[in-house]
Design a protein around this motif. Sequence first.
Motif, PDB file in Angstrom:
ATOM      1  N   VAL A  89       0.844  -1.200   0.000  1.00 26.62           N
ATOM      2  CA  VAL A  89       0.000   0.000   0.000  1.00 26.62           C
ATOM      3  C   VAL A  89       0.878   1.249   0.000  1.00 26.62           C
ATOM      4  N   ASN A  90       1.965   1.235   0.797  1.00 23.23           N
ATOM      5  CA  ASN A  90       2.838   2.400   0.837  1.00 23.23           C
ATOM      6  C   ASN A  90       3.465   2.677  -0.523  1.00 23.23           C
ATOM      7  N   PHE A 116       2.208   1.860  -3.361  1.00 22.58           N
ATOM      8  CA  PHE A 116       1.140   2.366  -4.214  1.00 22.58           C
ATOM      9  C   PHE A 116       0.939   3.863  -4.010  1.00 22.58           C
ATOM     10  N   LEU A 117       0.933   4.265  -2.730  1.00 27.23           N
ATOM     11  CA  LEU A 117       0.716   5.685  -2.446  1.00 27.23           C
ATOM     12  C   LEU A 117       1.853   6.532  -2.995  1.00 27.23           C
TER      13      LEU A 117
END
Lengths: 155, 506, 120
Positions: free
Chosen positions: C37-38, C40-41
């Motif tokens: 997720v990190n 992706f961000l």
Amino acid sequence: MKGMTLIVKTISSWVKMLVFLFGIYIILFGHITPGGGFAGGVILACSYVLIMLAFGRDYTEENLSLKLASKLDCTGALLFIAIALVGFMYGGFSFFYNFIQQEYLAGKETAFKLISAGTIPLSNIAIGLKVGASLFLVLLMLSAFRPSDSSEKEN
Amino acid sequence: MMIPLPLFVAVPLAVAFIVPLFGQKTKSAATVLANVATACLLILAIYIMRTGQSGIYRVGQWSIPIGINLVLDGLSGLMLLTISIVSFAAMLFSIRYMEQYTAKPKFLSLFLLMVAGMNGVVLSGDIFNLFVFLEIASISSYALVGFGCEHEELEASFKYMVLGSVASMFILFGVGLVYGMTGTLNLAYISKTIQLAGLNNGLYFALAMFIVGFGLKAALVPFHAWLPDAHPSAPAPISAMLSGVLIKALGVYALVRVIFNVFGVSIPIGWILITLGVLSMVIGVFLAVGQWDFKRLLAYHSISQMGYVVLGVGIGAVVLAQGKDPAWASLAILGGLFHLMNHSVFKSLLFLTSGSIEIATGTRQLKQLGGLAEKMPVTRTMCTIASAAIAGIPPFNGFWSKLLIVLAAVKAQFYGLAAVTVLVSLVTLISFLKVQRYIFLGDLPDNLKEVKESKGSMAWSMGVLAGLCVVMGILLLWEPLREQILTPAVQVLVDNVYSSKIIAMP
Amino acid sequence: MLYSMCFLLFIIGLYCVLVKKNMVKIVLGIVIMEYAVNLFLIMLGYRLGGIAPIVGQNDYASGAVDASFTQASVDPLPQAMVLTAIVISLGSLALMISICIRTYERYGTFDITQIRRLKG
């Protein structure tokens, strides 16, 4: 954990102060250079991890006791909330109001100086205290499980 | 006077960090302080409801969408009131109950952190802040579930933590997708962008992520595996908080807010909500009937009752999306939200009575209990009131909300759903008759002859909640109160004006 | 394309959480999901050939900060989000590991198939 050899102890007793100082630098200059409260706090905790690795857990606890660390932890958090709540006094009940910047430093050329950005350096100090103390506590707590584990295995 | 909204987060947060500073000797001072904090929050919440305030609060005087904002509207106010009532009662209960644990200041600190996180979730007007507050509340609840550090508690806490972390990651992924698609994190501006440009594939994907993530937090049926382990393992006041408000504030509130106010309702989404609701209702209640552990039985009933809330809201969504008469939609949503409030009152009361029984007898297995009616008259009365409320027996609050949901289902011509609702209510009644029979009636076992009734703060907090159970029907029946408390919350969801209202605010 | 690789990493983490039987491996699966997720961000804010969104000491005077600066610099908001997410995951990771250790003390094993006291 009794600690490591004499060489490691000697070197780390020199290095620990440098690491600690670097952590303080990162916290204090957080608002004008990359870094800040969290990164600096982690570095502060790292200096204690170095002591813990080199000298053993008991020595570290004598140096900075659990009680004191948990008090510092709470103080940091309270300081942060207090800074946020002080904004209430400047009318309009604004939480996290940057009162120093708006009321005292407004219109002055302070960019890129150490005393600038109002409450942000103060918040950085509070966060650094909180993160450093709590990360130290976490690592101390995690290392506390080790002796009982190994003794269970031996029995 | 407009109450500054950050107080709802700042007061519990500040007290949570003051409490650990008290040592072992001044433990009682810490307890008093924590109770004062929850009482203050209750007073603030009642004041807000009385004056009918609404508005947005810009943190640090930064204008939206640059700064962070807190939003108070009808729905947030309703949730704040619910959280404050339950946390006040649970904190009062824990004065005596938590004496059996050693680390009481840590408990108080984690409890207040959880309250701060939940208040933040319901007030936040910013989707990333919502995630941050959600994590604060979740992490403190993971620690509280494993508070006793015994075998079962650690196992339950680990299970809860793994599934909770997975849910958080789903939500964060959804937040990232929404930011990538719309370029803003403010709920109102996201909603505005979606209204202008419509949903694309990325946003549908984000919506699916949110449904899975918030569904996991709310323990709706395909995602319910952690709840029956986690809720019984916690200390009784924490079970009351978890079942009473945590799954609602973190799960259902966030889900409803995201679907109704940000993404907008459509027929498929409404049917997804209805399906989740019906599955939760039916499966939860049938699993609950076979349980012999009192708290575990209550936990399964939580799943089932959450199904009612989601079903009511889902019927409202379908009716709204079909363009039928919005009066029926608001009736269904009113039923759902009223049931949410009622459930938090009677379920936390039931968990508190279970704690009272456990502390008196040392067990919560139904088969080892019996004949406590004479020994524990106060607990017995409270438990009977709460059981009647959850089963939907007329004068008590559970009846009115279930009636509203059934009525709305019939009016919207979902006769099957209405039948299922009534059936589930009947099975709930059977299950609680079993509880009454095995705990309070029958023969008193020999080892329970010396049982003492719980007194003091425990009895008082149960009394407060039981009183609410009896009188909460007037929230619906007496029009001024209904207009004050329930109608604004329903209007937030039915009128699709959330974004335009916030953007237009001065 | 690259975004779907992030999702693939996310799925790998989810697979690890769902299939592995060792508690520590489950925790590692969660960490993999967090990093997916990190990543992706961070990638959301990236711009091809972007520059760091930091204003130096003499940049205003020398005219380095103008419209082209904001055009070329990467988006700093996802970076702030990632920092917050890292802090949160640090907290939950510490709690998770300590619960693993406590469970090991009680049960003497990390195998979740043997840690089954709760039933029903």
